[in-house]
Design a protein around this motif. Structure first.
Motif, PDB file in Angstrom:
ATOM      1  N   LYS A  23      15.734   0.794   5.593  1.00 51.96           N
ATOM      2  CA  LYS A  23      16.816  -0.051   4.753  1.00 51.96           C
ATOM      3  C   LYS A  23      17.803  -0.617   5.874  1.00 51.96           C
ATOM      4  O   LYS A  23      18.286  -1.545   5.980  1.00 51.96           O
ATOM      5  CB  LYS A  23      17.605   1.057   3.920  1.00 51.96           C
ATOM      6  N   LYS A  24      18.338   0.254   7.013  1.00 52.11           N
ATOM      7  CA  LYS A  24      18.823  -0.182   7.878  1.00 52.11           C
ATOM      8  C   LYS A  24      18.367  -1.131   8.993  1.00 52.11           C
ATOM      9  O   LYS A  24      18.951  -1.786   9.787  1.00 52.11           O
ATOM     10  CB  LYS A  24      19.404   0.799   8.932  1.00 52.11           C
ATOM     11  N   ASN A  25      17.074  -1.222   8.976  1.00 53.59           N
ATOM     12  CA  ASN A  25      16.359  -2.145   9.919  1.00 53.59           C
ATOM     13  C   ASN A  25      15.214  -3.039   9.202  1.00 53.59           C
ATOM     14  O   ASN A  25      14.133  -3.086   9.589  1.00 53.59           O
ATOM     15  CB  ASN A  25      15.399  -1.293  10.829  1.00 53.59           C
ATOM     16  N   LYS A  26      15.780  -3.738   8.200  1.00 55.93           N
ATOM     17  CA  LYS A  26      14.949  -4.487   7.200  1.00 55.93           C
ATOM     18  C   LYS A  26      14.296  -5.624   8.053  1.00 55.93           C
ATOM     19  O   LYS A  26      13.230  -5.964   7.539  1.00 55.93           O
ATOM     20  CB  LYS A  26      15.833  -5.134   5.945  1.00 55.93           C
ATOM     21  N   LYS A  27      14.841  -6.019   8.996  1.00 52.05           N
ATOM     22  CA  LYS A  27      14.233  -7.277   9.932  1.00 52.05           C
ATOM     23  C   LYS A  27      12.993  -6.795  10.481  1.00 52.05           C
ATOM     24  O   LYS A  27      11.822  -7.769  10.824  1.00 52.05           O
ATOM     25  CB  LYS A  27      15.312  -7.665  10.877  1.00 52.05           C
ATOM     26  N   ASP A  28      12.803  -5.450  10.743  1.00 53.98           N
ATOM     27  CA  ASP A  28      11.542  -5.199  11.345  1.00 53.98           C
ATOM     28  C   ASP A  28      10.268  -4.676  10.588  1.00 53.98           C
ATOM     29  O   ASP A  28       9.102  -4.362  10.854  1.00 53.98           O
ATOM     30  CB  ASP A  28      11.863  -3.827  12.220  1.00 53.98           C
ATOM     31  N   PHE A  29      10.661  -4.339   9.130  1.00 48.93           N
ATOM     32  CA  PHE A  29       9.850  -3.494   8.414  1.00 48.93           C
ATOM     33  C   PHE A  29       9.560  -3.876   6.911  1.00 48.93           C
ATOM     34  O   PHE A  29      10.704  -4.494   6.305  1.00 48.93           O
ATOM     35  CB  PHE A  29      10.180  -1.971   8.251  1.00 48.93           C
ATOM     36  N   GLU A  30       8.449  -4.046   6.327  1.00 44.25           N
ATOM     37  CA  GLU A  30       8.467  -4.412   4.920  1.00 44.25           C
ATOM     38  C   GLU A  30       7.783  -3.105   4.142  1.00 44.25           C
ATOM     39  O   GLU A  30       6.311  -2.812   4.786  1.00 44.25           O
ATOM     40  CB  GLU A  30       7.530  -5.525   4.805  1.00 44.25           C
ATOM     41  N   ILE A  31       8.373  -2.732   2.985  1.00 46.46           N
ATOM     42  CA  ILE A  31       7.515  -1.644   2.550  1.00 46.46           C
ATOM     43  C   ILE A  31       6.612  -1.981   1.502  1.00 46.46           C
ATOM     44  O   ILE A  31       7.036  -2.861   0.480  1.00 46.46           O
ATOM     45  CB  ILE A  31       8.599  -0.433   1.860  1.00 46.46           C
ATOM     46  N   ILE A  32       5.542  -1.608   1.443  1.00 45.74           N
ATOM     47  CA  ILE A  32       4.331  -2.058   0.540  1.00 45.74           C
ATOM     48  C   ILE A  32       4.015  -0.921  -0.587  1.00 45.74           C
ATOM     49  O   ILE A  32       3.725  -1.340  -1.589  1.00 45.74           O
ATOM     50  CB  ILE A  32       2.878  -1.950   1.406  1.00 45.74           C
ATOM     51  N   LEU A  33       4.507   0.514  -0.184  1.00 52.21           N
ATOM     52  CA  LEU A  33       4.048   1.329  -1.105  1.00 52.21           C
ATOM     53  C   LEU A  33       5.064   2.464  -1.094  1.00 52.21           C
ATOM     54  O   LEU A  33       5.300   3.206   0.113  1.00 52.21           O
ATOM     55  CB  LEU A  33       2.730   1.600  -1.359  1.00 52.21           C
ATOM     56  N   LEU A  34       5.628   2.954  -2.301  1.00 54.32           N
ATOM     57  CA  LEU A  34       6.310   4.141  -2.312  1.00 54.32           C
ATOM     58  C   LEU A  34       5.887   5.193  -3.654  1.00 54.32           C
ATOM     59  O   LEU A  34       5.260   4.673  -4.251  1.00 54.32           O
ATOM     60  CB  LEU A  34       7.959   3.694  -2.711  1.00 54.32           C
ATOM     61  N   THR A  35       5.905   6.264  -3.216  1.00 46.89           N
ATOM     62  CA  THR A  35       5.400   7.319  -4.146  1.00 46.89           C
ATOM     63  C   THR A  35       6.393   8.416  -4.330  1.00 46.89           C
ATOM     64  O   THR A  35       7.130   8.820  -3.638  1.00 46.89           O
ATOM     65  CB  THR A  35       3.665   8.014  -3.715  1.00 46.89           C
ATOM     66  N   THR A  36       6.253   9.052  -5.691  1.00 48.88           N
ATOM     67  CA  THR A  36       7.231  10.092  -6.066  1.00 48.88           C
ATOM     68  C   THR A  36       6.050  10.854  -6.933  1.00 48.88           C
ATOM     69  O   THR A  36       5.115  10.496  -7.413  1.00 48.88           O
ATOM     70  CB  THR A  36       8.259   9.720  -6.590  1.00 48.88           C
ATOM     71  N   ASN A  37       6.616  12.194  -7.300  1.00 49.41           N
ATOM     72  CA  ASN A  37       6.244  13.032  -8.482  1.00 49.41           C
ATOM     73  C   ASN A  37       6.598  12.809  -9.711  1.00 49.41           C
ATOM     74  O   ASN A  37       6.266  12.045 -10.533  1.00 49.41           O
ATOM     75  CB  ASN A  37       6.072  14.464  -8.113  1.00 49.41           C
ATOM     76  N   ASP A  82      -4.918   9.960  -5.985  1.00 47.18           N
ATOM     77  CA  ASP A  82      -6.321  10.108  -5.466  1.00 47.18           C
ATOM     78  C   ASP A  82      -6.943   8.815  -5.336  1.00 47.18           C
ATOM     79  O   ASP A  82      -8.033   8.367  -4.899  1.00 47.18           O
ATOM     80  CB  ASP A  82      -7.099  10.897  -6.329  1.00 47.18           C
ATOM     81  N   ASN A  83      -6.158   7.435  -5.608  1.00 42.88           N
ATOM     82  CA  ASN A  83      -6.964   6.390  -5.583  1.00 42.88           C
ATOM     83  C   ASN A  83      -6.066   5.181  -4.683  1.00 42.88           C
ATOM     84  O   ASN A  83      -5.741   4.017  -5.134  1.00 42.88           O
ATOM     85  CB  ASN A  83      -7.195   5.845  -6.984  1.00 42.88           C
ATOM     86  N   LEU A  84      -5.290   5.772  -3.603  1.00 39.59           N
ATOM     87  CA  LEU A  84      -4.522   4.815  -2.987  1.00 39.59           C
ATOM     88  C   LEU A  84      -5.260   3.593  -2.267  1.00 39.59           C
ATOM     89  O   LEU A  84      -4.720   2.421  -2.273  1.00 39.59           O
ATOM     90  CB  LEU A  84      -4.024   5.816  -1.835  1.00 39.59           C
ATOM     91  N   GLN A  85      -6.419   3.561  -1.933  1.00 37.76           N
ATOM     92  CA  GLN A  85      -7.059   2.501  -1.465  1.00 37.76           C
ATOM     93  C   GLN A  85      -7.313   1.398  -2.343  1.00 37.76           C
ATOM     94  O   GLN A  85      -7.606   0.127  -1.963  1.00 37.76           O
ATOM     95  CB  GLN A  85      -8.531   3.067  -0.866  1.00 37.76           C
ATOM     96  N   ASN A  86      -7.158   1.465  -3.545  1.00 36.43           N
ATOM     97  CA  ASN A  86      -7.208   0.490  -4.433  1.00 36.43           C
ATOM     98  C   ASN A  86      -5.869  -0.292  -4.608  1.00 36.43           C
ATOM     99  O   ASN A  86      -5.859  -1.312  -5.068  1.00 36.43           O
ATOM    100  CB  ASN A  86      -7.592   1.176  -5.956  1.00 36.43           C
ATOM    101  N   ILE A  87      -4.673   0.431  -4.060  1.00 36.73           N
ATOM    102  CA  ILE A  87      -3.557  -0.102  -4.120  1.00 36.73           C
ATOM    103  C   ILE A  87      -3.236  -0.968  -2.711  1.00 36.73           C
ATOM    104  O   ILE A  87      -2.889  -2.020  -2.735  1.00 36.73           O
ATOM    105  CB  ILE A  87      -2.309   0.823  -4.379  1.00 36.73           C
ATOM    106  N   VAL A  88      -3.596  -0.354  -1.760  1.00 37.23           N
ATOM    107  CA  VAL A  88      -3.456  -0.864  -0.376  1.00 37.23           C
ATOM    108  C   VAL A  88      -4.730  -1.287   0.061  1.00 37.23           C
ATOM    109  O   VAL A  88      -5.559  -0.620   0.688  1.00 37.23           O
ATOM    110  CB  VAL A  88      -2.550   0.053   0.520  1.00 37.23           C
TER     111      VAL A  88
END
Ligand code: NDP
Ligand code: MG
Length: 389
Positions: A23-37, A82-88
């Motif tokens: 979040k503090k370094n937005k210019k360097d990174f882009e988030i593709i996926l987040l996960t939680t329970n 169990d199916n992350l490869q279908n998302i990324v």
């Protein structure tokens, strides 16, 4: 170009720290996926803040609720861990594996396939499933970065070093909140005190493991696996300030130490910027006060009975690791729920690990990660049937 990132377990202690750095370094990174329970509030807040396209919620009822709520949103909501490869579907630059427990193993192996760099905090997966992780790393030519602070330190100290030159590795342990308490005063101590780690802010389970020193036993196994070392070369030393994270003593007479503040943002940020460009963590001065206060103590077996487990760790991989993790998980859960006291947590662990029902598996090894899952179930079924001391 921005680095493409996935954070598995983004709502936990390590996950949130990783997210906040990005979040503090937005210019360097882009988030593709987040996960939680289950932490839907947090993951939604994170996704909106950094315009993340994919979120995954493992718990079915929580997923269904959010899926309905975000029906017309740009955020895609997924459920199957169990199916992350279908998302990324395309290779990304970096994945942080920060799910707690063995639920993180299969997603870690899948993430290795779609990540150029994989940062693994999830120690349970390394301890029980390193064979499978290592195989996937080699097959996919994925760079691995250990995130547990001690292992990140050792890994840094061992760069360009010949393994045969290592005499001993010392993992430092703070000694937790009860280091200077009398044994009799902690027998019935409530979880809220065990959760008060003197130096680190961490998730609940790992905080209890730090109080009993079980976390350090796990870290010895973790180091043995990651660095492929003989178990006799890895030692534990208490260092209450937690400023020094690892000590490597080489056969050539040199001793290397690695120190940093007790903030997981340091190994995480270093892993994010690995081979990338220079960055500034903060502008604080070197902490000479902490350096002057270095103090190393041999762990006391009476205070930390789990130290005896070190004699049980073998070089050869077997079901031992999975059984140890499962028994400990079960007991820590009981302790956190107030069903057993602190004394029972330690006593039962030491007793259960030696019973023939489990020891017969210490000569056998899991052939795949399904075998590991089956063993976890077996241990839990057995433990649910017996009466604990
Ligand atoms: P937390 O308990 O704080 O967070 C765990 C994360 O995993 C959360 O996002 C949680 O979701 C998610 N999660 C938990 N169970 C499941 C499940 N069954 N299915 C899907 N997602 C799940 O843990 P920590 O961040 O403290 O630790 C993460 C890992 O890193 C652990 O293996 C720990 O041992 C290791 N580690 C942690 C350190 C630390 O400083 N915290 C230091 C070194 C290693 P939800 O929010 O819904 O519960
Ligand atoms: Mg650690």
């Amino acid at each position: 170009m921005k680095k493409k990132i996935a954070i598995l377990g983004s709502t936990g202690s390590i996950g949130k720290t990783t997210f906040d750095i990005i979040k503090k370094n937005k210019k360097d990174f882009e988030i593709i996926l987040l996960t939680t329970n289950k932490n839907t509030n947090k993951i939604l807040q994170q996704a909106k803040l950094l315009k993340v396209k994919n979120i995954l919620i493992s718990s079915q009822p929580h997923y269904l609720k959010i899926k309905k709520k975000l029906k017309n949103s740009k955020i895609k909501v997924h459920n199957n861990l169990d199916n992350l490869q279908n998302i990324v579907k395309r290779k990304i630059d970096y994945t942080m594996c920060a799910i707690s427990g063995l639920s993180g193993l299969k997603p870690t192996i899948d993430a290795i396939k779609f990540s150029k760099n994989i940062a693994i905090a999830n120690k349970e997966s390394i301890i029980c499933g390193w064979q499978f992780i290592d195989k996937a790393l080699r097959k996919n030519k994925t760079n691995f970065i250990p995130i547990d602070s001690e292992h990140f330190s050792i890994w840094t100290l061992l760069k360009n070093q010949n393994k045969n030159n290592i005499k001993r590795i010392y993992l430092t342990a703070s000694g937790g909140p009860f280091l200077n308490k009398k044994n009799s005063s902690i027998e019935n101590i409530k979880p809220k005190y065990a959760l008060k780690h003197p130096n680190w802010k961490m998730g609940k389970k790992i905080s209890i493991d730090s109080a009993t020193l079980m976390n350090k036993i796990f870290e010895v196994i973790e180091a043995k696996k990651i660095f492929d070392l003989d178990i006799t070369k890895i030692k534990i030393i208490i260092h209450p300030r937690s400023y020094m994270h690892a000590i490597v003593h080489f056969n050539n007479g040199l001793v290397k130490f690695l120190a940093h503040d007790t903030n997981m943002a340091i190994p995480i940020m270093n892993s994010l910027y690995m081979n990338y460009k220079s960055f500034i963590y903060n502008n604080d001065k070197l902490n000479f006060e902490a350096l002057n206060g270095l103090n190393f103590i041999k762990p006391d077996v009476k205070k930390f009975p789990v130290i005896k487990l070190l004699n049980r760790i073998k070089n050869k991989y077997s079901y031992f690791e999975t059984i140890l993790i499962s028994i400990n998980d079960f007991l820590v859960d009981k302790y956190l729920n107030g069903e057993i006291n602190y004394f029972s947590l330690n006593i039962n662990l030491m007793k259960l690990i030696k019973i023939p029902y489990f020891t017969r598996y210490y000569k056998l090894k899991p052939k795949n990660i399904i075998d590991i899952k089956i063993m976890v179930k077996k241990v839990n079924t057995y433990l649910n049937k017996i009466k604990l001391n």
